[in-house]
Enzyme design. Structure first.
Site, PDB file in Angstrom:
ATOM      1  N   PHE A 280       0.840  -1.214   0.000  1.00  0.00           N
ATOM      2  CA  PHE A 280       0.000   0.000   0.000  1.00  0.00           C
ATOM      3  C   PHE A 280       0.861   1.246   0.000  1.00  0.00           C
ATOM      4  O   PHE A 280       1.880   1.312   0.685  1.00  0.00           O
ATOM      5  CB  PHE A 280      -0.883   0.001   1.255  1.00  0.00           C
ATOM      6  CG  PHE A 280      -1.544   1.330   1.557  1.00  0.00           C
ATOM      7  CD1 PHE A 280      -2.732   1.686   0.934  1.00  0.00           C
ATOM      8  CD2 PHE A 280      -0.976   2.227   2.458  1.00  0.00           C
ATOM      9  CE1 PHE A 280      -3.347   2.912   1.205  1.00  0.00           C
ATOM     10  CE2 PHE A 280      -1.586   3.452   2.743  1.00  0.00           C
ATOM     11  CZ  PHE A 280      -2.774   3.782   2.113  1.00  0.00           C
ATOM     12  N   ASP A 366     -29.677 -18.539  -9.286  1.00  0.00           N
ATOM     13  CA  ASP A 366     -28.243 -18.391  -9.021  1.00  0.00           C
ATOM     14  C   ASP A 366     -27.474 -18.393 -10.338  1.00  0.00           C
ATOM     15  O   ASP A 366     -28.042 -18.174 -11.418  1.00  0.00           O
ATOM     16  CB  ASP A 366     -27.784 -19.503  -8.051  1.00  0.00           C
ATOM     17  CG  ASP A 366     -26.602 -19.083  -7.195  1.00  0.00           C
ATOM     18  OD1 ASP A 366     -25.471 -19.110  -7.715  1.00  0.00           O
ATOM     19  OD2 ASP A 366     -26.795 -18.728  -6.015  1.00  0.00           O
ATOM     20  N   LYS A 476     -28.032 -11.403  -5.151  1.00  0.00           N
ATOM     21  CA  LYS A 476     -26.908 -12.078  -4.471  1.00  0.00           C
ATOM     22  C   LYS A 476     -25.636 -11.621  -5.170  1.00  0.00           C
ATOM     23  O   LYS A 476     -25.427 -11.926  -6.343  1.00  0.00           O
ATOM     24  CB  LYS A 476     -27.070 -13.598  -4.568  1.00  0.00           C
ATOM     25  CG  LYS A 476     -25.940 -14.384  -3.909  1.00  0.00           C
ATOM     26  CD  LYS A 476     -26.277 -15.868  -3.878  1.00  0.00           C
ATOM     27  CE  LYS A 476     -25.104 -16.739  -3.496  1.00  0.00           C
ATOM     28  NZ  LYS A 476     -25.397 -18.157  -3.669  1.00  0.00           N
ATOM     29  N   ASN A 480     -15.853 -14.404  -6.658  1.00  0.00           N
ATOM     30  CA  ASN A 480     -15.333 -15.760  -6.543  1.00  0.00           C
ATOM     31  C   ASN A 480     -13.848 -15.944  -6.797  1.00  0.00           C
ATOM     32  O   ASN A 480     -13.412 -17.050  -7.135  1.00  0.00           O
ATOM     33  CB  ASN A 480     -16.121 -16.690  -7.472  1.00  0.00           C
ATOM     34  CG  ASN A 480     -17.412 -17.128  -6.796  1.00  0.00           C
ATOM     35  OD1 ASN A 480     -17.410 -17.516  -5.639  1.00  0.00           O
ATOM     36  ND2 ASN A 480     -18.517 -17.038  -7.513  1.00  0.00           N
ATOM     37  N   GLY A 528     -17.617 -16.549  -2.669  1.00  0.00           N
ATOM     38  CA  GLY A 528     -17.335 -17.967  -2.527  1.00  0.00           C
ATOM     39  C   GLY A 528     -17.756 -18.393  -1.130  1.00  0.00           C
ATOM     40  O   GLY A 528     -16.976 -18.974  -0.374  1.00  0.00           O
ATOM     41  N   GLY A 529     -19.005 -18.075  -0.755  1.00  0.00           N
ATOM     42  CA  GLY A 529     -19.464 -18.261   0.627  1.00  0.00           C
ATOM     43  C   GLY A 529     -19.072 -17.028   1.420  1.00  0.00           C
ATOM     44  O   GLY A 529     -19.296 -15.898   0.991  1.00  0.00           O
ATOM     45  N   ASP A 534     -17.705  -9.002   6.494  1.00  0.00           N
ATOM     46  CA  ASP A 534     -17.125  -7.947   7.327  1.00  0.00           C
ATOM     47  C   ASP A 534     -18.116  -6.806   7.468  1.00  0.00           C
ATOM     48  O   ASP A 534     -19.114  -6.735   6.739  1.00  0.00           O
ATOM     49  CB  ASP A 534     -15.807  -7.458   6.711  1.00  0.00           C
ATOM     50  CG  ASP A 534     -15.989  -6.991   5.278  1.00  0.00           C
ATOM     51  OD1 ASP A 534     -16.636  -5.944   5.088  1.00  0.00           O
ATOM     52  OD2 ASP A 534     -15.503  -7.662   4.345  1.00  0.00           O
ATOM     53  N   ASP A 548     -19.951 -21.598   1.670  1.00  0.00           N
ATOM     54  CA  ASP A 548     -20.421 -22.542   0.648  1.00  0.00           C
ATOM     55  C   ASP A 548     -20.609 -23.930   1.240  1.00  0.00           C
ATOM     56  O   ASP A 548     -21.065 -24.836   0.549  1.00  0.00           O
ATOM     57  CB  ASP A 548     -19.422 -22.605  -0.516  1.00  0.00           C
ATOM     58  CG  ASP A 548     -19.715 -21.534  -1.555  1.00  0.00           C
ATOM     59  OD1 ASP A 548     -20.791 -20.909  -1.471  1.00  0.00           O
ATOM     60  OD2 ASP A 548     -18.873 -21.319  -2.441  1.00  0.00           O
ATOM     61  N   GLU A 614     -40.969 -35.541   3.729  1.00  0.00           N
ATOM     62  CA  GLU A 614     -39.985 -34.454   3.844  1.00  0.00           C
ATOM     63  C   GLU A 614     -40.645 -33.097   3.565  1.00  0.00           C
ATOM     64  O   GLU A 614     -40.353 -32.107   4.234  1.00  0.00           O
ATOM     65  CB  GLU A 614     -38.816 -34.688   2.879  1.00  0.00           C
ATOM     66  CG  GLU A 614     -37.886 -35.800   3.348  1.00  0.00           C
ATOM     67  CD  GLU A 614     -36.845 -36.179   2.300  1.00  0.00           C
ATOM     68  OE1 GLU A 614     -35.737 -36.568   2.688  1.00  0.00           O
ATOM     69  OE2 GLU A 614     -37.162 -36.120   1.085  1.00  0.00           O
TER      70      GLU A 614
HETATM   71  C1  GLA Z   1     -20.130 -19.115  -5.161  1.00  0.00           C
HETATM   72  C2  GLA Z   1     -21.251 -18.930  -4.160  1.00  0.00           C
HETATM   73  C3  GLA Z   1     -22.262 -20.029  -4.312  1.00  0.00           C
HETATM   74  C4  GLA Z   1     -22.809 -20.015  -5.723  1.00  0.00           C
HETATM   75  C5  GLA Z   1     -21.664 -20.129  -6.722  1.00  0.00           C
HETATM   76  C6  GLA Z   1     -22.145 -19.925  -8.129  1.00  0.00           C
HETATM   77  O1  GLA Z   1     -19.377 -20.227  -4.885  1.00  0.00           O
HETATM   78  O2  GLA Z   1     -20.750 -18.894  -2.864  1.00  0.00           O
HETATM   79  O3  GLA Z   1     -23.295 -19.893  -3.395  1.00  0.00           O
HETATM   80  O4  GLA Z   1     -23.528 -18.831  -5.931  1.00  0.00           O
HETATM   81  O5  GLA Z   1     -20.658 -19.166  -6.469  1.00  0.00           O
HETATM   82  O6  GLA Z   1     -21.130 -20.009  -9.051  1.00  0.00           O
END
Ligand code: GLA
Length: 743
Positions: A280, A366, A476, A480, A528-529, A534, A548, A614
């Site tokens: 930085f 998604d 969403k 990633n 990616g989850g 934060d 994830d 279920e």
């Molecule tokens: C990430 C997200 C998942 C899903 C995939 C789609 O991994 O965390 O929930 O949305 O991308 O590619």
């Protein structure tokens, strides 16, 4: 008045309901930190006795006074290249090569309300609850002015901090380090708690003694990261959930962060936290300013529960946008684990009908709906409907879904670009790449340069176009991969060190514009989850996909760690199918729901593959969650077991009026010939009688013994506790709700 200036003693005292924070303009204008801890009256300069410590140099003006050194006195915001050899908070360099900062008091101001930061998320004042203290220090050699900002939220026991740098000199100044705050804790013995992890196993609590020297919690990945969450706790060795002293330090920042904690020769601890200085730098021309991200600081003398409750309330009420945060969240069904990339119009419509039939509120489409995306090799950047999968476009499809009386949400990953995309073909230079070097690919994709105005503007136009055209209730927002190959075609050579922070500023600007323009849309963060979980992201996205990993047993430790700093209402949690796609483990459907109900609650499975039983069970889960969601969202969370120690994990919610409580328990390691399952509840009114209102066991054949159903006093439930019947089975769980007898 929560901020008092004592002219005679030259002290500033910041009072909150349970804490006192004090600083003093000391000899030669150095700003000393006197005390931060449990609320107490007085002037605390008597604590810091001058002492002649070998090899700790003295200020020039005090040369005969060998007892006074910047190296031993607690500093409020440490300089550099001077006599304080401990961690520095600011490192600066002028054009003429004057390195360092010798910071002395210049002026101060106390004013009602909360200071504002330009382009950065920050806590806001909900009306007369905050006072601001600003203290400006300056370095005579360079003209650098350092304005320390404090927001004191008295009733909420929270102090926010940030720093505004201003070049008050006549030459260029380059900042190499610009921390948001420094906190010296001169006495005591301390441990560090931080939350580390990896993709699909975020925020695992680790606790360790502070060792002599410097320990660092940091991310250099361009995001706050799965690997090291920016939130840290410093606590006494014997601190527990219910007792002991602890400090919580939480950056409101989503990029490269670093918190250094130094245990020095005197046994004093210094915490310096803010933007990660690695890589930085920031150039300030004369007259220019630079503001750091904000930092939230709190202290608890009553263990981790109290610390967590303070953060939970503050994030919900003073960081997240109210309209979204406090509104009831839709229960959603997400297409990802149901279908991954394998869907078309018919399949999505069927999924929507099934979702409606189950009784959820919203369908989220998604990844896979745009460009020609059939896997993760293409199309990021081409945010128009995939013509093969959705030949009639998104609008008619979304209309048909809305006509089912179902809300609709959409996945996007705006910060990324696939090489196989029209966007890349048109603007290859928009991806981060160092000229002459092939960039690293992550999940087959590159990162857009969000430090560039035209990129942010293009993303804003594209996304606001989607939001205007489509009846969307939810977005969403995914990310990633991490940042590599940092180079921006739009920055001159001497400003490339600004890129990682400018990227985050670009992201915040984009989110700010979109959330302002579309206040009715709920944005859920994701990387990616939980790779960017934060307080900075929470300012725009009141919920963030926690991980994830949807396996409920893995989720126990992920959500447990997350809950130390972040509220349950922020944790995206879904019931998915069994065997679980990430771990291969099979767990009872009820256990999956017990865990997901300690989050935003939703589903991530294909209902068409469920049996009639279920489906019935899921309808019952929806009923239960709707009945309990207010208690879960706004109740106080008590962690009753510590990170997997007993063979079960238990946690509890208590409503603000103590009239209702929910006890959740999951048996993680079922035992033969088991010991009694005994738990003491917390947070109840000891003098009031409670009755068992609702009780469900999942994955085992058990029922509550008559004696536990009440009426039973809060004191009995808390001090004598409850003994649950044996729960034999594979990861069974239970949910028990008590209500006051007359409630
Ligand atoms: C990430 C997200 C998942 C899903 C995939 C789609 O991994 O965390 O929930 O949305 O991308 O590619």
């Amino acid at each position: 008045m929560s901020i008092l200036f004592d002219k005679e003693k030259q002290t500033f005292t910041l009072q909150t309901r349970s804490t006192t924070y004090q600083l003093q303009i000391g000899p030669l204008g150095y700003l000393l930190h006197l005390y931060y801890g449990r609320r107490a009256e007085g002037c605390f300069d008597y604590l810091h006795l001058p002492r002649d410590c070998g090899f700790s140099a003295n200020p020039y003006e005090l040369q005969d006074d060998r007892g006074w050194s910047l190296d031993t006195m607690p500093q409020e915001y440490s300089g550099s290249n001077g006599a304080d050899f401990r961690l520095s908070s600011v490192e600066a360099e002028t054009e003429r090569g004057q390195i360092g900062a010798d910071l002395r008091y210049l002026r101060h101001q106390i004013r009602p309300g909360k200071y504002a930061l330009n382009g950065l998320p920050a806590a806001f004042d909900c009306g007369g609850e905050c006072e601001t203290l600003s203290i400006t220090l300056s370095d005579a050699a360079s003209g650098l002015e350092v304005e320390l900002l404090y927001g004191v939220f008295e009733a909420k026991d929270m102090i926010t901090r940030a720093v505004r740098f201003r070049n008050g000199g006549d030459q260029m100044i380059r900042l190499h380090r610009a921390a948001s705050a420094c906190l010296d804790i001169p006495f005591g013995s301390w441990e560090l708690i931080h939350f580390h992890g990896r993709h699909t196993l975020e925020r695992q609590l680790e606790r360790r003694a502070l060792l002599n020297g410097i320990q660092t919690i940091a991310s250099g990945r361009g995001a706050s990261s799965h690997q090291h969450n920016p939130f840290v706790i410093i606590c006494e060795p014997d601190a527990t959930e219910t007792a002991g002293t602890c400090y919580g330090v939480m950056p409101v920042y989503s990029g490269n962060h670093r918190t250094d904690i130094e245990l020095d020769q005197s046994g004093s601890v210094r915490i310096v936290s803010g933007i990660n200085p690695d890589g930085f730098s920031w150039c300030l021309a004369p007259g220019q300013c630079f503001e750091t991200p904000e930092l939230l600081l709190t202290y608890s003398a009553e263990g981790f529960h109290r610390l967590s409750h303070t953060f939970h309330r503050f994030i919900r009420e003073n960081i997240c946008r109210h309209d979204r945060e406090l509104a009831e969240r839709p229960i959603l069904l997400n297409s990802w684990e149901a279908m991954y990339f394998d869907f078309d119009e018919t399949k999505l419509l069927n999924l929507a009908r099934e979702a409606k039939d189950l009784g959820v509120d919203m369908l989220v489409i998604d990844d896979g709906w745009f460009g020609h995306r059939d896997d993760d090799h293409s199309s990021l950047g081409d945010w128009t409907a995939n013509p093969r999968k959705l030949p009639h476009g998104l609008k008619p499809l979304l209309k048909q879904i809305s006509d089912l009386d179902l809300k609709v949400g959409l996945w996007v990953e705006p910060e990324m670009i696939s090489e196989d995309s029209d966007l890349y073909r048109a603007h290859p230079d928009w991806a981060l790449t160092v000229p002459g070097r092939k960039p690293a690919v992550g999940r087959n994709q590159l990162v857009l340069d969000l430090s560039r105005r035209e990129v942010v503007d293009w993303l804003h136009e594209t996304l606001s176009g989607l939001l205007r055209e489509l009846p969307l209730s939810y977005v969403k927002w995914d990310m990633n991969r991490h940042l590599t190959d940092l180079y921006s075609a739009s920055l001159p050579a001497d400003r490339q060190g600004e890129l990682a922070h400018r990227y985050v500023l670009g992201l915040y600007e984009l989110l700010e514009r979109l959330t302002e323009e579309f206040p009715e849309v709920l944005f859920e963060g994701c990387a990616g989850g939980g790779g960017r979980f934060d307080a900075g992201m929470l300012a725009y996205c009141p919920q963030i996909w926690c991980s994830d990993n949807t396996d409920p047993i893995s989720r126990l430790s992920i959500q447990y760690g997350t809950s130390f700093g972040y509220p349950v209402s922020s944790m995206g949690a879904h019931v998915s199918t069994a065997p679980n796609h990430q771990t291969g483990r099979t767990t009872p459907l009820g256990t999956r729901a017990t865990v997901a109900m300690s989050g935003t609650f939703g589903y991530e499975l294909d209902p068409a593959k469920l049996t009639a039983d279920e489906k019935r069970e899921i309808r019952e889960q929806l009923r239960r969650f709707r009945a309990l969601s207010q208690l879960i969202d706004s109740g106080a969370l008590y962690r009753l077991t510590e990170g997997g120690k007993p063979p079960f994990t238990a946690w509890q919610f208590v409503s603000p009026d103590q009239g209702q409580t929910l006890l959740n328990i999951v048996l993680t390691n079922p035992e033969a010939n088991p010991r009694p399952l005994h738990i003491c509840l917390r947070g109840l009114d000891p003098d009031v009688e409670y009755v068992l209102e609702d009780c469900a066991f999942y994955g085992c054949d058990a029922a509550m013994p008559a004696g536990c159903t009440g009426p039973i006093t809060g004191a009995a439930l808390m001090y004598a506790g409850v003994t649950l019947p044996p729960m034999l089975g594979d990861t069974p769980s239970a949910q028990l709700v008590w209500k006051t007898k007359n409630g």
